[in-house]
Design a protein around this motif. Structure first.
Motif, short mmCIF file in Angstrom:
data_model
loop_
_atom_site.label_atom_id
_atom_site.label_comp_id
_atom_site.label_asym_id
_atom_site.label_seq_id
_atom_site.Cartn_x
_atom_site.Cartn_y
_atom_site.Cartn_z
N HIS A 87 -34.46 29.41 20.57
CA HIS A 87 -35.64 29.34 21.34
C HIS A 87 -36.88 30.19 20.83
O HIS A 87 -38.24 29.75 20.88
N HIS A 91 -37.30 25.84 19.90
CA HIS A 91 -36.39 24.67 20.18
C HIS A 91 -35.47 24.64 21.23
O HIS A 91 -35.35 25.59 21.68
N ALA A 92 -34.80 23.83 21.57
CA ALA A 92 -33.97 23.80 22.69
C ALA A 92 -32.57 23.92 22.26
O ALA A 92 -32.11 23.67 21.13
N TYR A 93 -32.04 24.71 23.14
CA TYR A 93 -30.67 25.43 22.75
C TYR A 93 -29.51 24.55 23.96
O TYR A 93 -30.32 24.51 25.30
N GLU A 130 -28.89 22.96 18.44
CA GLU A 130 -30.26 23.17 18.20
C GLU A 130 -30.90 21.75 18.29
O GLU A 130 -30.70 21.09 17.32
N ASN A 131 -32.00 21.40 19.25
CA ASN A 131 -32.69 20.22 19.34
C ASN A 131 -31.68 18.71 19.43
O ASN A 131 -31.74 18.13 18.75
#
Length: 234
Positions: A87, A91-93, A130-131
């Motif tokens: 985060h 980025h998206a976790y 991650e992403n």
């Protein structure tokens, strides 16, 4: 009377701490130690394996056993919740729980947790993303004494990770690290989406609370998508 392998282990530690065996020095072979202490080669190997597991020695096939440059310690690698790290990069976790259960500890993992062989431990295997790309495969063995509800946790929900949960119920006081490059097995290659021949970075970590060893984890990362670094003040 202590077991013979512990006598060898403690003797080698004393030689290292006194400077008789300096960093990088070659340690006597299993056969040489067996002759010196009047024990079997298997007993000598157990002592060397125990010190290698603790990061005191480095064993290299075909070359021998050597004193590590320094014992792994937490001031070399900062321990952070992987969800927070991702985060922080914007980025998206996400994570996928591949295993979460109680199991019987074999000799290897019982030793790393400071338990007796055959005692119950929690085991979890999580794949962190991650992403949308896998960034870490985490395998963790947990001492139920310090986290009795570990097996009931909903990891991945609300960014809950094993590290975050364990630091809530058994706050971290210290840790050991061992970092090495390893060849990826076929299953690891598939889980981390590695290309053929791509390097894999493995971090072995024991975490401690005020009353003892809380967990032992093996963390695998794709070499092309992950780096370890840090800053140390002297």
């Amino acid at each position: 009377m202590e077991p013979r392998y512990l006598t060898i282990k403690h003797t080698l530690l004393a030689r290292i701490e006194s400077g008789v065996l300096a960093a990088g020095a070659r340690v006597a072979s299993e056969n040489e130690l067996a002759g010196e202490f009047g024990v079997s080669r298997m007993t000598a190997r157990r002592a060397l394996d125990a010190l290698a597991d603790e990061g005191v020695l480095i064993r290299t096939q075909g070359l021998g056993t050597f004193v590590a440059d320094e014992r792994p310690s937490s001031n070399l690698v900062e321990i952070r919740n992987i969800a927070e790290e991702i985060h922080a990069r914007g980025h998206a976790y996400a994570c996928e729980v591949l295993a979460l259960a109680s199991q019987t500890a074999d000799a290897k993992y019982a030793r790393r947790l400071g338990l007796d062989e055959g005692e119950a431990v929690f085991f979890s295997r999580l794949l962190h993303f991650e992403n949308g790309l896998p960034i870490q495969l985490e395998e963790r063995w947990v001492n139920p004494r310090f986290a009795p509800a570990y097996g009931e946790q909903q990891f991945g929900a609300g960014d809950l990770t094993p590290s975050r949960y364990l630091n809530q119920v058994a706050p971290l006081t210290e840790a050991d690290h061992l970092i090495e490059a390893v060849a990826a097995s076929s299953s690891l290659q598939q889980q981390l989406q590695l290309s053929d021949g791509e390097p894999c970075l493995k971090v072995s970590r024991r975490t401690f609370g005020p009353a003892g060893i809380v967990s032992y984890a093996q963390l695998y990362h794709p070499g092309s998508r992950f780096r370890l670094g840090g800053h140390v003040n002297y």
